[in-house]
Motif scaffolding. Structure first.
Motif, mmCIF file in Angstrom:
data_model
loop_
_atom_site.group_PDB
_atom_site.id
_atom_site.type_symbol
_atom_site.label_atom_id
_atom_site.label_comp_id
_atom_site.label_asym_id
_atom_site.label_seq_id
_atom_site.Cartn_x
_atom_site.Cartn_y
_atom_site.Cartn_z
ATOM 1 N N LEU A 50 0.823 -1.204 0.000
ATOM 2 C CA LEU A 50 0.000 0.000 0.000
ATOM 3 C C LEU A 50 0.856 1.252 0.000
ATOM 4 O O LEU A 50 1.859 1.335 0.707
ATOM 5 C CB LEU A 50 -0.918 0.025 1.216
ATOM 6 N N PHE A 51 0.417 2.233 -0.793
ATOM 7 C CA PHE A 51 1.030 3.550 -0.825
ATOM 8 C C PHE A 51 -0.037 4.561 -0.438
ATOM 9 O O PHE A 51 -1.215 4.378 -0.742
ATOM 10 C CB PHE A 51 1.564 3.872 -2.224
ATOM 11 N N VAL A 52 0.383 5.632 0.222
ATOM 12 C CA VAL A 52 -0.535 6.656 0.696
ATOM 13 C C VAL A 52 -0.053 8.008 0.198
ATOM 14 O O VAL A 52 1.142 8.283 0.177
ATOM 15 C CB VAL A 52 -0.593 6.661 2.242
ATOM 16 N N ALA A 53 -1.017 8.853 -0.202
ATOM 17 C CA ALA A 53 -0.692 10.215 -0.629
ATOM 18 C C ALA A 53 -1.841 11.126 -0.236
ATOM 19 O O ALA A 53 -2.939 10.664 0.095
ATOM 20 C CB ALA A 53 -0.467 10.258 -2.138
ATOM 21 N N SER A 54 -1.581 12.434 -0.275
ATOM 22 C CA SER A 54 -2.624 13.433 -0.049
ATOM 23 C C SER A 54 -2.562 14.444 -1.177
ATOM 24 O O SER A 54 -1.484 14.767 -1.686
ATOM 25 C CB SER A 54 -2.403 14.161 1.280
ATOM 26 N N HIS A 55 -3.722 14.938 -1.573
ATOM 27 C CA HIS A 55 -3.792 15.931 -2.644
ATOM 28 C C HIS A 55 -5.091 16.705 -2.478
ATOM 29 O O HIS A 55 -6.160 16.098 -2.404
ATOM 30 C CB HIS A 55 -3.745 15.230 -4.008
ATOM 31 N N LYS A 56 -4.996 18.022 -2.413
ATOM 32 C CA LYS A 56 -6.180 18.877 -2.296
ATOM 33 C C LYS A 56 -7.092 18.425 -1.150
ATOM 34 O O LYS A 56 -8.287 18.238 -1.325
ATOM 35 C CB LYS A 56 -6.963 18.900 -3.605
ATOM 36 N N SER A 57 -6.539 18.211 0.011
ATOM 37 C CA SER A 57 -7.245 17.817 1.240
ATOM 38 C C SER A 57 -8.017 16.501 1.122
ATOM 39 O O SER A 57 -9.007 16.285 1.816
ATOM 40 C CB SER A 57 -8.177 18.935 1.726
ATOM 41 N N VAL A 58 -7.584 15.618 0.253
ATOM 42 C CA VAL A 58 -8.159 14.281 0.174
ATOM 43 C C VAL A 58 -7.058 13.257 0.410
ATOM 44 O O VAL A 58 -5.875 13.559 0.286
ATOM 45 C CB VAL A 58 -8.853 14.013 -1.187
ATOM 46 N N HIS A 59 -7.466 12.054 0.744
ATOM 47 C CA HIS A 59 -6.520 10.968 0.998
ATOM 48 C C HIS A 59 -6.567 9.993 -0.169
ATOM 49 O O HIS A 59 -7.630 9.716 -0.714
ATOM 50 C CB HIS A 59 -6.884 10.246 2.293
ATOM 51 N N ILE A 60 -5.409 9.459 -0.500
ATOM 52 C CA ILE A 60 -5.299 8.514 -1.607
ATOM 53 C C ILE A 60 -4.536 7.295 -1.125
ATOM 54 O O ILE A 60 -3.470 7.425 -0.532
ATOM 55 C CB ILE A 60 -4.563 9.140 -2.809
ATOM 56 N N VAL A 61 -5.093 6.125 -1.371
ATOM 57 C CA VAL A 61 -4.406 4.866 -1.101
ATOM 58 C C VAL A 61 -4.374 4.114 -2.416
ATOM 59 O O VAL A 61 -5.381 4.026 -3.114
ATOM 60 C CB VAL A 61 -5.129 4.046 -0.006
ATOM 61 N N TYR A 62 -3.215 3.591 -2.767
ATOM 62 C CA TYR A 62 -3.094 2.882 -4.037
ATOM 63 C C TYR A 62 -2.121 1.732 -3.921
ATOM 64 O O TYR A 62 -1.279 1.697 -3.028
ATOM 65 C CB TYR A 62 -2.710 3.834 -5.175
ATOM 66 N N THR A 63 -2.280 0.776 -4.829
ATOM 67 C CA THR A 63 -1.458 -0.424 -4.806
ATOM 68 C C THR A 63 -1.436 -1.044 -6.195
ATOM 69 O O THR A 63 -2.175 -0.632 -7.084
ATOM 70 C CB THR A 63 -1.986 -1.436 -3.772
ATOM 71 N N VAL A 64 -0.591 -2.046 -6.341
ATOM 72 C CA VAL A 64 -0.553 -2.830 -7.568
ATOM 73 C C VAL A 64 -0.928 -4.265 -7.197
ATOM 74 O O VAL A 64 -0.562 -4.754 -6.132
ATOM 75 C CB VAL A 64 0.834 -2.744 -8.245
ATOM 76 N N LEU A 65 -1.696 -4.895 -8.076
ATOM 77 C CA LEU A 65 -2.107 -6.279 -7.879
ATOM 78 C C LEU A 65 -1.974 -6.980 -9.224
ATOM 79 O O LEU A 65 -2.784 -6.765 -10.121
ATOM 80 C CB LEU A 65 -3.551 -6.343 -7.375
ATOM 81 N N GLY A 66 -0.940 -7.767 -9.369
ATOM 82 C CA GLY A 66 -0.681 -8.401 -10.660
ATOM 83 C C GLY A 66 -0.360 -7.347 -11.696
ATOM 84 O O GLY A 66 0.555 -6.552 -11.521
ATOM 85 N N ASP A 67 -1.155 -7.308 -12.768
ATOM 86 C CA ASP A 67 -0.951 -6.326 -13.831
ATOM 87 C C ASP A 67 -1.856 -5.108 -13.709
ATOM 88 O O ASP A 67 -1.893 -4.281 -14.614
ATOM 89 C CB ASP A 67 -1.200 -6.970 -15.201
ATOM 90 N N VAL A 68 -2.617 -4.991 -12.629
ATOM 91 C CA VAL A 68 -3.520 -3.853 -12.481
ATOM 92 C C VAL A 68 -3.122 -2.999 -11.275
ATOM 93 O O VAL A 68 -2.567 -3.496 -10.298
ATOM 94 C CB VAL A 68 -5.000 -4.298 -12.352
ATOM 95 N N CYS A 69 -3.410 -1.715 -11.403
ATOM 96 C CA CYS A 69 -3.158 -0.754 -10.333
ATOM 97 C C CYS A 69 -4.509 -0.266 -9.820
ATOM 98 O O CYS A 69 -5.410 0.018 -10.613
ATOM 99 C CB CYS A 69 -2.363 0.431 -10.852
#
Length: 147
Positions: A50-69
């Motif tokens: 898991l990766f975490v980021a913030s942008h314009k007062s929102v939270h973002i969580v993202y990851t990679v699973l196989g060939d999809v993000c």
């Protein structure tokens, strides 16, 4: 509010997107921002890291699973912890639907099932269900008496 859930392939083409409360003129900005964020960070990532980021007062969580993000954007009560829980459910349901870590082709073969699972997890920006077994039962498309 859960503002967006995007799933893309490894080169940035959007496979699934769900926006809630995001004006249509801002959606292109979010698509390009999230794909660029993933291109910068997910190249060297291991599966389900898991990766975490913030942008314009929102939270973002993202990851990679196989060939999809997979990218999840939330605000207000949907902070990093809540988004991480939703991400865990989404990744485990995708793995179950595909029977393994998905390639792009396998993901697209199971597209309908995955969309049904996403619909059971959240609706109009609100997380409704994170119980994996319940979501599996609800997406079987059988009458309630046949459980």
């Amino acid at each position: 509010m859960l503002m967006a859930v995007l799933i893309s392939n490894s080169v940035g083409n959007i496979l699934v997107e769900r926006f809630n409360g995001v004006p249509s003129e801002e959606r292109l900005h979010w698509r390009s921002f999230l794909v660029k964020l993933g291109a910068d960070n997910l190249q060297r990532a291991s599966n389900e890291e898991l990766f975490v980021a913030s942008h314009k007062s929102v939270h973002i969580v993202y990851t990679v699973l196989g060939d999809v993000c997979i990218y999840i954007v939330g605000k207000d009560a949907y902070d990093e912890l809540a988004l991480a829980e939703v991400m865990f459910v989404i990744t485990s349901l995708i793995k179950d639907a595909c029977k393994k870590s998905p390639t792009e082709r396998l993901f697209l073969d199971k597209y309908g099932k995955i969309c049904l699972c996403l619909d059971e997890i959240f609706w109009k920006g609100i997380v409704e269900n994170t119980n994996k077994e319940r979501i599996k039962r609800l997406t079987r498309l059988k009458p309630p008496g046949e459980f």
